[in-house]
Write an enzyme that holds these catalytic residues in place. Structure first.
Site: not given
Ligand code: UDX
Length: 436
Positions: A34, A125, A256, A259
């Site tokens: 890094d 990504t 949020g 990703c």
């Molecule tokens: C996501 C994808 O799940 C993962 O496969 C990818 O590689 C990266 O993006 P992440 O951003 O870590 O992962 O979080 P994730 O658990 O997917 O939640 C994303 C958002 O959705 C969060 O803000 C979470 O609070 C919200 N969420 C998730 C909901 O509001 N309801 C749900 O049922 C699930």
């Protein structure tokens, strides 16, 4: 390339660090690099810069077995590795597209020094077609570029890596894809090998679909409020259909994180730049933007006024979800930002924002009065708003809430509490899509 290739990782953020440490954990020799010298120094001492379950342990294990090493910069990584993972950021540009400058810079740096026959793996990504872009920057016929999307969730990334639903590798040269897939031999999972463009599309389509599920349930929750239904029962009713499933149908303040927001915009942008208007995805994003506003209106309704001047709002939860200290694109911060614009003072507690705040936390949390405990955040608040689903908020002491708040309303944007129990404690309750 030897039977047991040396693996390089360029960029040790969430994805790079988890990938490198997990590959070392399953027996590979990994060199991670890094540009951030301080970060590398800390990692060499086993200090992990992020909250990620299980990561500290496997980084320490990798260092002590000698299978995981940290170096400064990308050049040494490329010189020493047979398979180089690019795990650098692809932030969102002003027009919604993915900014590829980090990928291009890293590719340009490693291009001249890569070992002959090396494979470059795009783990970041990236828009469809980036495998070709990296290939063009590297400009070497003895190097193959492979797309290998990650599906790691923050907070459970180590577990997701070691127990994946599938491993996707895409390349126009199948033997290179098979060499990358072979790294996962010791993991029991389905391996899907595709061409490069399909692998790149799989990543965007997966995140787009998941964001769509959440926007869908948030829209259903809004409908439940309008027609007098309860979304918890509705999700139970639809989720038991195996074609739908229960996962990713938790209503909340909107999705949020690092990703979904950028990938959903990038998906719309990639489609548009190839002549397809992905209007469904635009709708998914619009519902998500609206959801944050809906949460603000709930707070206004709870305190009985749209003008929040002079109001103190007690907030529980700042991170974009539980299990992480990540504040990037947090719905909580978006809602708090709007509440402050409307004149409110915000006192907030989050289990990952206690003690002395890091510089990163300070930059995200400026203007918010960050408290050391739930009690301190609740003290003198006109309304209590739960914005992140930390497990400790589920067992909130309602008697203390009633005693400490100056108001008597709870807005529970994660549906963590039982409405009847809250009301029985003499407080008003508003969740997302719950019966009034
Ligand atoms: C996501 C994808 O799940 C993962 O496969 C990818 O590689 C990266 O993006 P992440 O951003 O870590 O992962 O979080 P994730 O658990 O997917 O939640 C994303 C958002 O959705 C969060 O803000 C979470 O609070 C919200 N969420 C998730 C909901 O509001 N309801 C749900 O049922 C699930």
């Amino acid at each position: 390339m030897s039977d047991k290739p040396i693996i390089g990782v360029v960029g040790v953020g969430y994805v790079g660090l988890t990938t490198g440490a997990c590959l070392a954990h399953i027996g590979h020799t990994v060199v991670c690099g890094d540009v951030d010298v301080t970060k590398i120094d800390r990692l060499r001492n086993g200090e992990i810069p992020i909250v990620e379950e299980g990561l500290t342990e496997i980084v320490s294990e990798g260092i002590s077995t000698g299978r995981l090493e940290f170096v400064v910069g990308a050049t040494e990584v490329a010189e020493r590795s047979d398979i180089v993972f690019l795990c650098v950021p692809t932030p969102q540009d002003d027009d919604g597209s993915a900014d590829l400058s980090f990928i291009e810079a890293a590719s340009a740096e490693i291009g001249p020094v890569l070992r002959s026959g090396a494979i470059v793996v795009n783990k970041s990504t990236v828009p469809v077609g980036t495998t070709v872009v990296v290939d063009e920057v590297i400009q070497r016929s003895d190097i193959t570029v492979v797309s290998h999307p990650e599906f790691l969730r923050e907070g459970t990334a180590v577990n997701d890596f070691l127990h994946p639903d599938r491993v996707v590798v895409g390349a126009d040269d199948r033997s290179a894809a098979e060499k990358v897939a072979a790294l996962y031999e010791s993991i029991d999972t389905q391996v899907i090998i595709t061409d490069a463009a399909s692998a790149e599309t799989i990543k965007y389509a997966a995140n787009g679909f998941l964001a769509m599920k959440i926007s869908f349930v948030n829209a259903v929750a809004a409908m439940c409020e309008a027609v007098g239904a309860d979304v918890v029962d509705v999700v139970e009713g639809i989720g038991s259909d195996r074609r739908i499933g229960r996962e990713f149908l938790r209503p909340g303040p909107g999705w949020g994180g690092s990703c979904f927001p950028k990938d959903s915009h990038a998906l719309v942008h990639v489609a548009a730049s190839h002549g397809y208007d992905f209007s469904m995805m635009r709708g998914v994003i619009a519902v998500n933007d609206e959801q944050r506003e809906r949460m603000v209106r709930k707070v206004q309704h709870a305190v009985g006024t749209n003008d929040l001047n002079g109001m103190t709002i007690s907030v529980l939860g700042l991170t974009f979800k539980a299990g992480t200290d990540d504040l990037r694109d947090s719905p909580s911060l978006a809602v708090i930002g709007r509440l402050r614009e409307l004149g409110a003072t915000v006192k907030a507690y989050d289990p990952t924002a206690t003690g002395t705040l890091s510089l990163v936390q300070e930059s995200f949390l400026s203007g918010i009065s960050v408290q050391q405990s739930i009690d301190e955040a609740m003290s003198e608040g006109d309304v209590l708003v739960i914005l992140t689903e930390w497990p400790e908020f589920t067992s909130l002491d309602l008697e203390r809430a009633k005693a400490l708040l100056s108001g008597s309303a709870i807005v529970d944007t994660r549906n963590l509490l039982d409405p009847q129990t809250v009301r029985a404690a003499g407080l008003t309750y508003d969740g997302v899509g719950r019966l009034a």
